[in-house]
Design a protein around this motif. Structure first.
Motif, PDB file in Angstrom:
ATOM      1  N   VAL A 123     -16.366  11.134  20.756  1.00  0.00           N
ATOM      2  CA  VAL A 123     -17.275  10.979  21.695  1.00  0.00           C
ATOM      3  C   VAL A 123     -17.894  12.284  22.219  1.00  0.00           C
ATOM      4  O   VAL A 123     -17.207  13.285  22.398  1.00  0.00           O
TER       5      VAL A 123
ATOM      6  N   THR B 274     -25.215   4.879  29.551  1.00  0.00           N
ATOM      7  CA  THR B 274     -25.475   5.582  30.942  1.00  0.00           C
ATOM      8  C   THR B 274     -24.788   4.819  32.219  1.00  0.00           C
ATOM      9  O   THR B 274     -24.790   3.671  31.889  1.00  0.00           O
TER      10      THR B 274
ATOM     11  N   TRP C 218     -21.912   8.411  22.394  1.00  0.00           N
ATOM     12  CA  TRP C 218     -22.266   9.268  23.304  1.00  0.00           C
ATOM     13  C   TRP C 218     -22.346   8.671  25.037  1.00  0.00           C
ATOM     14  O   TRP C 218     -23.015   7.663  25.106  1.00  0.00           O
ATOM     15  N   ILE C 219     -21.558   9.330  25.773  1.00  0.00           N
ATOM     16  CA  ILE C 219     -21.430   8.608  26.969  1.00  0.00           C
ATOM     17  C   ILE C 219     -22.242   9.850  27.986  1.00  0.00           C
ATOM     18  O   ILE C 219     -21.663  10.692  28.149  1.00  0.00           O
ATOM     19  N   GLY C 220     -22.886   9.104  29.100  1.00  0.00           N
ATOM     20  CA  GLY C 220     -23.330  10.029  30.079  1.00  0.00           C
ATOM     21  C   GLY C 220     -24.493  10.782  29.893  1.00  0.00           C
ATOM     22  O   GLY C 220     -24.245  12.044  29.943  1.00  0.00           O
TER      23      GLY C 220
ATOM     24  N   TYR D 226     -12.538  12.593  22.756  1.00  0.00           N
ATOM     25  CA  TYR D 226     -13.588  13.666  23.472  1.00  0.00           C
ATOM     26  C   TYR D 226     -13.550  14.951  22.554  1.00  0.00           C
ATOM     27  O   TYR D 226     -12.413  15.689  22.420  1.00  0.00           O
TER      28      TYR D 226
ATOM     29  N   ILE E  22     -11.730   9.339  29.070  1.00  0.00           N
ATOM     30  CA  ILE E  22     -12.040   9.036  27.766  1.00  0.00           C
ATOM     31  C   ILE E  22     -10.853   9.038  27.076  1.00  0.00           C
ATOM     32  O   ILE E  22     -10.621   8.306  26.190  1.00  0.00           O
TER      33      ILE E  22
ATOM     34  N   MET F 189     -21.411  19.215  29.992  1.00  0.00           N
ATOM     35  CA  MET F 189     -20.575  18.203  29.535  1.00  0.00           C
ATOM     36  C   MET F 189     -19.064  18.644  30.650  1.00  0.00           C
ATOM     37  O   MET F 189     -19.001  19.563  30.923  1.00  0.00           O
TER      38      MET F 189
ATOM     39  N   SER G 167     -20.588  13.949  25.280  1.00  0.00           N
ATOM     40  CA  SER G 167     -20.921  13.516  26.470  1.00  0.00           C
ATOM     41  C   SER G 167     -21.981  14.656  27.134  1.00  0.00           C
ATOM     42  O   SER G 167     -22.129  15.479  26.359  1.00  0.00           O
TER      43      SER G 167
END
Length: 376
Positions: free
Chosen positions: A237, A327, A295-297, A267, A260, A249, A239
């Protein structure tokens, strides 16, 4: 002016009164147990129920103690008490959107009489009260409109601070209106943030209700955590995103990174120390995160086109090419407030379900994302 000086007199009485509590009209509820939150505890001290705020802001060297007494009691203060709060509260002012869900879950949104920058509130239930004029605009948290505040005459103002020295707090206290710091945002454990509902439960004599609500959230969170622990896969992951050429991040010990990890994700910056944000250059992130599966956020971006327009290098990440970017900015209130910022700290169980759905969709086949959504 009469109202103003009247409030000052009340404040002076609260400060100078030295009588013991006796013959309370309402008995306070039983002991409150705090399991996850590190920022406050509830103790018995000198015959009083005390809410002790231990971490009002990051790096704080001071703490605050508030005596909680039944309305109608004769009270006294000691040098160790910062304010006396008669309960149950009838009118309250809060200053963070994270306070709104606690009031709503306890069925107390109608007790809210003022809030700074009403546009930030996303909840439809509370927005109806704003629209009909029940909740008044108070400006900014760092510079509250004290004239409007005094006119509202709340029983207490719940505030927060990034650091100490808030002049507005001193001004309010001089009017006799008690001010309490709420440090829910400094918690790093997801259930620690949610446990602050017990703080509001005490103020409204709703301890049992607050305990019950939190227990259900805790149970739901742990059930999802146990479910995802059964899978051996651990997607990588990435971020965050860039702002003015700096990629921000979550740090490895932060609230966001904990989600996560609990969702059995890897992560890539999990080993970084700290509970806030990392500030990295693009080359460092590209070198380590280019092949991240998820990919988060991605900052404020809501679609791939705008993300690539912002910086062409974003398209070099595997998560971009494979359309695996999610997102939490898409779901907003009527006036633009992001629901995630308001509700997520209070409902970590829903956030965790979202994370598991993103990282391990086979485990929750019927579940639909609530806070998060795929980038368009």
């Amino acid at each position: 002016m009469i109202k103003f000086f009247g409030l000052i007199v009340v404040g002076c009485l609260l400060i100078s009164c030295k009588q013991e509590i006796k013959n309370p009209k309402v008995q306070l509820e039983t002991k409150t147990t705090i399991k996850y939150a590190k920022g406050f505890k509830v103790i018995e001290e000198n015959g009083l129920k005390i809410i002790h705020i231990k971490n009002p802001w990051p790096g704080a060297t001071e703490s605050f103690k508030y005596a909680i007494v039944p309305k109608g009691s004769i009270t006294h203060t000691t040098p160790n008490i910062d304010a006396v709060i008669p309960v149950p509260i009838e009118k309250i002012v809060v200053t963070s959107t994270t306070h709104i869900p606690s009031l709503e879950m306890l069925g107390l949104e109608n007790k809210l009489v003022g809030f700074p920058n009403l546009d930030y509130i996303s909840s439809e239930k509370t927005r109806k009260l704003i629209d009909n004029g029940t909740i008044k605009e108070l400006g900014k948290n760092e510079d509250l409109n004290t004239e409007v505040l005094i006119d509202l005459q709340p029983d207490v103002v719940i505030t927060f601070a990034v650091k100490g020295g808030n002049k507005t707090v001193s001004t309010i206290q001089k009017t006799g209106i008690p001010v309490m710091y709420n440090g829910d945002w400094t918690e790093t454990h997801p259930l620690g943030k949610a446990e602050w509902i017990k703080f509001f439960g005490i103020l409204f004599n709703k301890k049992r209700e607050a305990d019950s609500i939190f227990s259900e959230i805790e149970k739901s969170y742990n059930q999802v955590k146990e479910l995802v622990a059964t899978t051996s896969s651990k997607p990588t992951v990435l971020s965050g995103a860039m702002y003015k050429d700096i990629w921000y991040m979550p740090q490895g010990n932060s609230w966001a990174a904990r989600f996560i990890d609990d969702a059995n994700g890897a992560y890539l910056w999990q080993d970084s120390e700290g509970t806030g944000s990392l500030s990295l250059n693009l080359e460092t992130v590209l070198d380590k995160g280019r092949n991240a599966q998820i990919w988060i956020g991605p900052g404020q971006f809501s679609d791939y086109e705008k993300l690539q327009e912002s910086h062409s290098v974003y398209a070099e990440f595997d998560a971009f090419q494979n359309k695996n970017i999610y997102t939490f900015n898409a779901k907003k209130g009527a006036n633009g407030g992001v629901l995630y910022y308001e509700l997520a700290p209070n409902r970590p169980d829903i956030v965790l379900k979202d994370m598991v759905k993103i990282l391990h969709p086979e485990l929750l086949p019927e579940y639909e994302l609530f806070f998060f959504s795929p980038l368009k």
